[in-house]
Design a protein around this motif. Structure first.
Motif, PDB file in Angstrom:
ATOM      1  N   GLU A 460      39.566 -12.237  28.668  1.00  0.00           N
ATOM      2  CA  GLU A 460      39.567 -11.368  27.486  1.00  0.00           C
ATOM      3  C   GLU A 460      39.752  -9.896  27.841  1.00  0.00           C
ATOM      4  O   GLU A 460      40.400  -9.151  27.103  1.00  0.00           O
ATOM      5  N   LEU A 461      39.160  -9.460  28.933  1.00  0.00           N
ATOM      6  CA  LEU A 461      39.241  -8.049  29.315  1.00  0.00           C
ATOM      7  C   LEU A 461      40.369  -7.774  30.307  1.00  0.00           C
ATOM      8  O   LEU A 461      40.538  -6.647  30.768  1.00  0.00           O
ATOM      9  N   ASN A 462      41.112  -8.855  30.617  1.00  0.00           N
ATOM     10  CA  ASN A 462      42.295  -8.718  31.480  1.00  0.00           C
ATOM     11  C   ASN A 462      41.954  -8.118  32.844  1.00  0.00           C
ATOM     12  O   ASN A 462      42.660  -7.256  33.365  1.00  0.00           O
ATOM     13  N   PHE A 463      40.836  -8.560  33.438  1.00  0.00           N
ATOM     14  CA  PHE A 463      40.458  -8.098  34.767  1.00  0.00           C
ATOM     15  C   PHE A 463      41.440  -8.632  35.802  1.00  0.00           C
ATOM     16  O   PHE A 463      41.944  -9.750  35.683  1.00  0.00           O
ATOM     17  N   THR A 500      35.033   0.155  34.353  1.00  0.00           N
ATOM     18  CA  THR A 500      35.673   0.929  33.291  1.00  0.00           C
ATOM     19  C   THR A 500      37.193   0.983  33.435  1.00  0.00           C
ATOM     20  O   THR A 500      37.927   0.737  32.481  1.00  0.00           O
ATOM     21  N   LEU A 501      37.690   1.303  34.607  1.00  0.00           N
ATOM     22  CA  LEU A 501      39.127   1.468  34.782  1.00  0.00           C
ATOM     23  C   LEU A 501      39.872   0.151  34.645  1.00  0.00           C
ATOM     24  O   LEU A 501      41.029   0.138  34.231  1.00  0.00           O
ATOM     25  N   ASP A 502      39.232  -0.964  34.966  1.00  0.00           N
ATOM     26  CA  ASP A 502      39.892  -2.261  34.837  1.00  0.00           C
ATOM     27  C   ASP A 502      40.062  -2.668  33.373  1.00  0.00           C
ATOM     28  O   ASP A 502      40.839  -3.574  33.072  1.00  0.00           O
ATOM     29  N   ARG A 503      39.317  -2.010  32.488  1.00  0.00           N
ATOM     30  CA  ARG A 503      39.457  -2.330  31.069  1.00  0.00           C
ATOM     31  C   ARG A 503      40.594  -1.550  30.420  1.00  0.00           C
ATOM     32  O   ARG A 503      40.782  -1.597  29.217  1.00  0.00           O
TER      33      ARG A 503
END
Length: 507
Positions: A460-463, A500-503
């Motif tokens: 969902e968060l596209n990590f 944070t940056l991975d989101r």
């Protein structure tokens, strides 16, 4: 007449024994120094000549040849001034040459014969402990540093005349003694404390997690949010240095002439963003440690991270991975230790107010993307935690509520480190941040519920795949802080917040 004196030279973080040979021959008055001396060493002849005369001794009006052996090792600095002057006095029979045999001499001479402090005395003292000769004569300012080393006798002196008097009457000077453990325990104090930081509970918690697992951390927030204030207080919650770590750290600072005694608190280095790659990593014609080595066993704080030159940031990648940096030059290769915790801070955009709900941002999407693009993916790979730090509200700033002290946070950090030390005792690492893929699979096992939560987050968060291992390692640290053997869903949930940056908030 020929005289020989023992001394040492510094090369990187090592000390090499040097024999100073002084020969007096008939001929026109002159003095030459051979044995690969640098400019500072060559200039010794002028300092020595004035120091000898101004101390009341006779300088020879003949040819003086000085050899620094072995001749194939480059010699640098003014360390040999004292040895050269004593060699000249011995070669001219003004002092007994036999009195020089049991001593090592280091020190820079002033023109009036007084001694000035030199760099690297701790390194020399450590090398002397393995040498046959155990007596060291050196300037008074360096005595406290050198006397930390056990098994040697340190004799501090203030001028050339005092050295000559001591050699003729040894009872006039006693060895300088210090108790390293006592100095170490007495100096464990800080002027800063986390209780002084109002609000920012999430940022404080992130720092507690970062220090507990030795994770690198990046703060992102508007100007005045307290990023630098938080960073400066990180050493107050770090586990105390061991005596061995303190000696290793002091050794690096000693070579740079940045200490006059034992360093007992963790270093905190904060270089300016205009610093060059050599200033950060180390190097030069005579390789010297850089900021990452001066931060060994401590914290390297890079404020305004995107403002650093790209090549400076890229050279950090290998030291962050390996814990050391190897500086190679044409004639030598020197290795400097660099096990540090990286703490970085940055604004979310060039103007700084992209994420601020109160102040408007004037940056275009292209400017923001270019600004964020200054930090490469490979460098971000080595930062486990990146967290947004919001501007502090007036209500939090003016509250009279007592904030948690550094001592309380430190007690939890020490407990978490103790758990990690026990778990990783059969490996060569000491913290969760250093775990490789094999150790992650062994110690970061997830139950079904936690696995499902992480799967949803990844989808969902596209990590990215790189974020997966980071979340597991940070989750392991959070579980250690909670004294939990198992990584639970709440631990993984908190670890996900620290990505944070991975989101892709700035996409």
């Amino acid at each position: 007449m020929l005289a020989k004196i023992k001394s040492f030279s510094i090369s990187g973080l090592e000390a090499n024994p040097i024999e100073i040979e002084v020969d007096i021959n008939p001929g026109l008055p002159s003095i030459s120094i051979v044995g690969l001396p640098d400019q500072a060493t060559k200039e010794s002849k002028d300092r020595v000549k004035s120091a000898i005369k101004n101390s009341g001794f006779k300088y020879p009006d003949t040819r003086v040849t000085i050899n620094l052996a072995p001749a194939d090792i480059p010699k640098s600095g003014p360390n040999f001034d004292l040895g050269i002057s004593l060699g000249i006095l011995a070669a001219t029979s003004q002092i007994n040459p036999n009195t020089l045999e049991d001593f090592v001499f280091i020190g820079e001479l002033s023109l009036d014969g007084s001694l000035r402090a030199v760099k690297g005395t701790l390194v020399i003292a450590m090398a002397l402990a393995k040498n046959k000769v155990k007596n060291l004569i050196l300037p008074q300012e360096n005595a406290k540093e050198a006397a930390i080393v056990k098994g040697i006798q340190v004799y501090p002196v203030s001028n050339l005349k005092e050295v000559v008097n001591f050699l003729s009457e040894p009872q006039t000077l006693k060895p300088f003694k210090v108790n390293a453990q006592e100095i170490f325990s007495n100096n464990l104090n800080y002027s800063l404390d986390f209780s002084e930081v109002k609000g920012q509970l999430i940022a404080k918690r992130a720092l507690e997690v970062a220090v507990s697992g030795n994770h690198n951390i990046l703060f992102i927030g508007p100007p005045g949010a307290g990023k630098t204030m938080l960073a400066k207080r990180i050493p107050t919650i770090c586990p105390d240095l061991t005596l061995e770590e303190a000696l290793e750290t002091t050794k690096i600072h000693s070579v740079m002439g940045l200490t006059d005694g034992l360093i007992s608190t963790r270093p905190f280095r904060s270089p300016h963003h205009t610093a060059s790659d050599i200033a950060i990593v180390g190097g030069g014609s005579a390789p010297a440690p850089g900021e990452i080595s001066l931060a060994h066993h401590g914290i390297l704080f890079l404020d305004e991270l995107p403002e650093f030159h790209r090549d400076v940031l890229e050279v950090l990648r290998q030291p962050l991975e390996d814990g050391f940096v190897r500086v190679a030059r044409a004639n030598k290769s020197v290795t400097f230790p660099s096990q540090f915790m990286l703490v970085a801070a940055m604004n979310p955009c060039p103007c700084g107010y992209y994420t601020d709900s109160k102040k408007p941002c004037h940056c275009t999407p292209q400017k923001i993307q270019k600004y964020m693009g200054k930090i490469s993916g490979p460098l971000l790979d080595r930062i486990d935690i990146h967290l947004e730090v919001p501007a502090i509200k007036y209500k939090e700033l003016t509250t009279t509520k007592e904030e948690e002290s550094s001592e309380k946070i430190k007690s939890r950090v020490k407990n978490a480190r103790k758990i990690q030390k026990e778990r990783l005792k059969n490996t060569n690492i000491f913290s969760n941040a250093q775990m490789n893929t094999k150790l992650i699979k062994k110690y970061c096992l997830l139950n079904k519920e936690t696995q499902e939560l992480l799967r949803l987050a990844m989808e969902e968060l596209n990590f990215s795949a790189r974020a997966y291992d980071k979340i597991l390692k940070v989750g392991r640290t959070i579980a250690d802080l909670a004294n939990s053997e198992t990584i639970l869903p709440e631990h993984i949930s908190e670890a996900i917040q620290y990505r944070t940056l991975d989101r892709q908030l700035w996409s």
